[in-house]
Design an enzyme around this catalytic site. Structure first.
Site, PDB file in Angstrom:
ATOM      1  N   ARG A 231       0.805  -1.226   0.000  1.00  0.00           N
ATOM      2  CA  ARG A 231       0.000   0.000   0.000  1.00  0.00           C
ATOM      3  C   ARG A 231       0.838   1.277   0.000  1.00  0.00           C
ATOM      4  O   ARG A 231       0.369   2.344   0.370  1.00  0.00           O
ATOM      5  CB  ARG A 231      -0.989   0.010   1.169  1.00  0.00           C
ATOM      6  CG  ARG A 231      -2.006  -1.124   1.096  1.00  0.00           C
ATOM      7  CD  ARG A 231      -3.057  -1.024   2.193  1.00  0.00           C
ATOM      8  NE  ARG A 231      -4.056  -2.071   2.021  1.00  0.00           N
ATOM      9  CZ  ARG A 231      -3.965  -3.283   2.559  1.00  0.00           C
ATOM     10  NH1 ARG A 231      -2.901  -3.603   3.288  1.00  0.00           N
ATOM     11  NH2 ARG A 231      -4.910  -4.180   2.358  1.00  0.00           N
TER      12      ARG A 231
ATOM     13  N   LYS B 106       3.229  11.224 -11.131  1.00  0.00           N
ATOM     14  CA  LYS B 106       2.321  10.391 -11.922  1.00  0.00           C
ATOM     15  C   LYS B 106       3.007   9.072 -12.232  1.00  0.00           C
ATOM     16  O   LYS B 106       4.106   9.053 -12.793  1.00  0.00           O
ATOM     17  CB  LYS B 106       1.925  11.084 -13.225  1.00  0.00           C
ATOM     18  CG  LYS B 106       0.742  12.017 -13.105  1.00  0.00           C
ATOM     19  CD  LYS B 106       0.273  12.442 -14.484  1.00  0.00           C
ATOM     20  CE  LYS B 106      -0.976  13.294 -14.406  1.00  0.00           C
ATOM     21  NZ  LYS B 106      -1.441  13.694 -15.757  1.00  0.00           N
TER      22      LYS B 106
ATOM     23  N   GLU C 100       9.028  17.079 -25.391  1.00  0.00           N
ATOM     24  CA  GLU C 100       8.521  17.605 -24.127  1.00  0.00           C
ATOM     25  C   GLU C 100       9.096  18.988 -23.835  1.00  0.00           C
ATOM     26  O   GLU C 100       8.412  19.851 -23.276  1.00  0.00           O
ATOM     27  CB  GLU C 100       8.822  16.638 -22.984  1.00  0.00           C
ATOM     28  CG  GLU C 100       8.173  15.263 -23.114  1.00  0.00           C
ATOM     29  CD  GLU C 100       6.671  15.267 -22.840  1.00  0.00           C
ATOM     30  OE1 GLU C 100       6.108  16.332 -22.516  1.00  0.00           O
ATOM     31  OE2 GLU C 100       6.059  14.186 -22.954  1.00  0.00           O
TER      32      GLU C 100
ATOM     33  N   LYS D  99       7.239  22.579 -14.534  1.00  0.00           N
ATOM     34  CA  LYS D  99       6.381  21.465 -14.116  1.00  0.00           C
ATOM     35  C   LYS D  99       6.143  21.493 -12.615  1.00  0.00           C
ATOM     36  O   LYS D  99       5.028  21.231 -12.154  1.00  0.00           O
ATOM     37  CB  LYS D  99       6.991  20.130 -14.522  1.00  0.00           C
ATOM     38  CG  LYS D  99       6.066  18.967 -14.160  1.00  0.00           C
ATOM     39  CD  LYS D  99       6.353  17.702 -14.902  1.00  0.00           C
ATOM     40  CE  LYS D  99       5.269  16.660 -14.651  1.00  0.00           C
ATOM     41  NZ  LYS D  99       5.532  15.396 -15.354  1.00  0.00           N
TER      42      LYS D  99
ATOM     43  N   GLU E 212      -4.501  16.847 -10.640  1.00  0.00           N
ATOM     44  CA  GLU E 212      -5.200  17.184 -11.872  1.00  0.00           C
ATOM     45  C   GLU E 212      -6.711  17.280 -11.652  1.00  0.00           C
ATOM     46  O   GLU E 212      -7.513  16.685 -12.392  1.00  0.00           O
ATOM     47  CB  GLU E 212      -4.875  16.163 -12.970  1.00  0.00           C
ATOM     48  CG  GLU E 212      -5.062  16.712 -14.381  1.00  0.00           C
ATOM     49  CD  GLU E 212      -4.494  15.790 -15.455  1.00  0.00           C
ATOM     50  OE1 GLU E 212      -5.233  15.506 -16.409  1.00  0.00           O
ATOM     51  OE2 GLU E 212      -3.334  15.365 -15.341  1.00  0.00           O
TER      52      GLU E 212
ATOM     53  N   ARG F  63      -2.989  21.088 -14.056  1.00  0.00           N
ATOM     54  CA  ARG F  63      -2.018  20.088 -14.482  1.00  0.00           C
ATOM     55  C   ARG F  63      -2.346  19.508 -15.850  1.00  0.00           C
ATOM     56  O   ARG F  63      -1.455  19.022 -16.554  1.00  0.00           O
ATOM     57  CB  ARG F  63      -1.944  18.973 -13.434  1.00  0.00           C
ATOM     58  CG  ARG F  63      -0.833  17.998 -13.698  1.00  0.00           C
ATOM     59  CD  ARG F  63      -0.519  17.129 -12.503  1.00  0.00           C
ATOM     60  NE  ARG F  63       0.578  16.231 -12.824  1.00  0.00           N
ATOM     61  CZ  ARG F  63       1.292  15.547 -11.935  1.00  0.00           C
ATOM     62  NH1 ARG F  63       1.015  15.654 -10.651  1.00  0.00           N
ATOM     63  NH2 ARG F  63       2.271  14.758 -12.314  1.00  0.00           N
TER      64      ARG F  63
ATOM     65  N   ASN G 264      -0.520  18.128 -20.702  1.00  0.00           N
ATOM     66  CA  ASN G 264      -0.858  17.122 -21.714  1.00  0.00           C
ATOM     67  C   ASN G 264      -1.007  17.716 -23.115  1.00  0.00           C
ATOM     68  O   ASN G 264      -1.578  17.072 -24.000  1.00  0.00           O
ATOM     69  CB  ASN G 264      -2.147  16.398 -21.314  1.00  0.00           C
ATOM     70  CG  ASN G 264      -1.927  15.472 -20.134  1.00  0.00           C
ATOM     71  OD1 ASN G 264      -1.125  14.555 -20.192  1.00  0.00           O
ATOM     72  ND2 ASN G 264      -2.634  15.730 -19.048  1.00  0.00           N
TER      73      ASN G 264
ATOM     74  N   HIS H  59      -0.793  15.512 -26.107  1.00  0.00           N
ATOM     75  CA  HIS H  59      -0.793  14.126 -25.655  1.00  0.00           C
ATOM     76  C   HIS H  59      -2.068  13.358 -25.994  1.00  0.00           C
ATOM     77  O   HIS H  59      -2.019  12.135 -26.135  1.00  0.00           O
ATOM     78  CB  HIS H  59      -0.539  14.065 -24.149  1.00  0.00           C
ATOM     79  CG  HIS H  59       0.894  14.309 -23.783  1.00  0.00           C
ATOM     80  ND1 HIS H  59       1.567  15.461 -24.132  1.00  0.00           N
ATOM     81  CD2 HIS H  59       1.792  13.550 -23.096  1.00  0.00           C
ATOM     82  CE1 HIS H  59       2.807  15.398 -23.669  1.00  0.00           C
ATOM     83  NE2 HIS H  59       2.967  14.251 -23.047  1.00  0.00           N
TER      84      HIS H  59
ATOM     85  N   HIS I  77      -1.152  10.057 -27.546  1.00  0.00           N
ATOM     86  CA  HIS I  77      -1.503   8.786 -26.921  1.00  0.00           C
ATOM     87  C   HIS I  77      -2.348   7.920 -27.852  1.00  0.00           C
ATOM     88  O   HIS I  77      -2.221   6.690 -27.868  1.00  0.00           O
ATOM     89  CB  HIS I  77      -2.272   9.035 -25.622  1.00  0.00           C
ATOM     90  CG  HIS I  77      -1.408   9.509 -24.502  1.00  0.00           C
ATOM     91  ND1 HIS I  77      -1.922   9.959 -23.309  1.00  0.00           N
ATOM     92  CD2 HIS I  77      -0.062   9.607 -24.370  1.00  0.00           C
ATOM     93  CE1 HIS I  77      -0.924  10.311 -22.509  1.00  0.00           C
ATOM     94  NE2 HIS I  77       0.204  10.109 -23.132  1.00  0.00           N
TER      95      HIS I  77
ATOM     96  N   HIS J  55       7.461   7.550 -27.333  1.00  0.00           N
ATOM     97  CA  HIS J  55       6.462   8.443 -26.764  1.00  0.00           C
ATOM     98  C   HIS J  55       6.661   9.885 -27.250  1.00  0.00           C
ATOM     99  O   HIS J  55       5.713  10.555 -27.668  1.00  0.00           O
ATOM    100  CB  HIS J  55       6.523   8.395 -25.235  1.00  0.00           C
ATOM    101  CG  HIS J  55       5.625   9.389 -24.564  1.00  0.00           C
ATOM    102  ND1 HIS J  55       4.251   9.360 -24.693  1.00  0.00           N
ATOM    103  CD2 HIS J  55       5.899  10.452 -23.765  1.00  0.00           C
ATOM    104  CE1 HIS J  55       3.716  10.354 -24.000  1.00  0.00           C
ATOM    105  NE2 HIS J  55       4.697  11.028 -23.431  1.00  0.00           N
TER     106      HIS J  55
END
Length: 361
Positions: free
Chosen positions: A119, A141, A183, A222, A232, A239, A243, A246, A250, A263
């Site tokens: 956990r 993330k 990026e 960032k 987010e 946030r 993206n 993206h 993606h 990527h």
């Protein structure tokens, strides 16, 4: 150590260390953890071991080391299970820590393994690619991919520290360096017009004298965004602005099975598509779109698909993107070069047109 930047998140705050070499600093930290009776395990990939094994060993000593096959396919349930089993095998307890040394794939996978094992245990990020240094290693993330889409399973789990040693980039393949530049260009477009103008004047390379300062600059952007909207949750902006490009990128990765495009290459095409969408919405001009594509191209990145992809598949993938709200995709658009915003309710026909203009059929 030349510079330190702190991500301010109350009790989850952590430092980002910047220098050319940080092996001694990392080793000192890991020795400190082990001296306190804490189990430390290390995750990396075969590419890094092939090129930087001496540096990795200097950092981690005799800590247990799990080496995975490289590539986006490692962000899977199968590889995640290997990391969990590895930690269990070495009897990592709740005081233990996982050290992720590698690119964005290793950081995302290792971070999620740490977030979910017992956990949640501590983890440390040591990014070794430009993309990971400027983006994925910062912000907490973590996650893996599913067949249905990229990063659909994950957790917000902040690292305890990030160590950015720019000398590690010296053995990075040029294609991987270029992927990281997608990026960097993104940061210029969404919130730093001066950075974008600098990239217009002269492409950034692995031997550019301003590389280290640029990496620090991107991390600072960032960090400030993450501090304001860690999970987010902002209704607009926040946030999600990170993206930019993206949603398109993606979709390209998902349709091609995460093996055709790096990527950053998919994001680069996504930046071109996002620019075109922003123009169709009346925010920027055709000349601005041309400027975006010129900067992307000059950094050895694509602005169109190498081979046509089915429009219907790309639209379906975009509709499954994790930024979907109330069943509708949200896109990050450019109000100007250097200012981004989130926008929902965009007509599908406009998105289809953008996909077609980058080579979808």
């Amino acid at each position: 150590m030349s510079a330190t930047l702190t991500v301010q998140l109350s009790e989850r705050s952590y430092p980002i260390y910047f220098a050319a070499e940080l092996a001694g600093v990392v080793r000192e930290k890991l020795d400190e953890l082990r001296a306190a009776g804490r189990k430390v395990v290390v995750l990396t990939d075969a590419n890094l071991i092939a090129h930087q094994e001496a540096v990795v060993r200097a950092m981690v000593g005799d800590a247990p080391l799990l080496v995975l096959k490289p590539g986006e396919q490692a962000k899977s349930l199968t590889e995640l299970g290997k990391v969990w089993d590895f930690m269990a095998e070495h009897r990592v307890d709740r005081a233990g820590a996982l050290v992720a040394i590698g690119g964005g794939v290793i950081g995302d996978l290792g971070g999620f393994a740490a977030a979910s094992f017992l956990r949640g245990i501590d983890f440390y990020q040591i990014p070794t690619t430009l993309l990971a240094m400027v983006d994925s290693s910062v912000g907490g993330k973590t996650g893996i991919n599913l067949k249905a889409g990229k990063n659909l399973v994950g957790a917000f789990h902040q690292p305890r520290a990030v160590y950015i040693a720019t000398a590690l980039l010296e053995t990075l393949p040029l294609r991987e360096f270029a992927a990281g530049m997608a990026e960097v260009i993104k940061y210029g477009l969404l919130g730093d017009a001066e950075l974008f103008a600098r990239l217009e004047r002269a492409p950034l390379g692995v031997r550019s004298p301003e590389l280290a300062e640029t990496i620090h600059r991107c991390c600072a952007i960032k960090a400030r965004v993450v501090e304001a909207d860690e999970r987010e949750l902002a209704k607009e902006g926040g946030r999600a602005l990170l993206n930019l490009g993206h949603t398109f990128g993606h979709a390209i990765e998902q349709v091609t099975g995460y093996g055709v495009y790096l990527h950053g290459e998919a994001v680069a095409i996504g930046l071109a598509a996002a620019g075109r969408l922003s123009q169709k919405l009346g925010y920027i001009s055709a000349a601005d779109v041309a400027r975006i594509e010129e900067v992307v191209s000059r950094h050895a990145l694509p602005v169109r698909l190498r081979e046509p992809l089915p429009l219907a598949s790309l639209m379906a993938a975009a509709g499954r993107d994790k930024k979907v709200r109330a069943g509708l995709p949200r896109f990050v658009v450019l109000r100007s070069l250097g200012e981004a915003a989130t926008q929902s309710g965009i007509e599908p026909a406009l998105v289809e047109a953008c996909f077609q203009e980058i080579g979808a059929v």
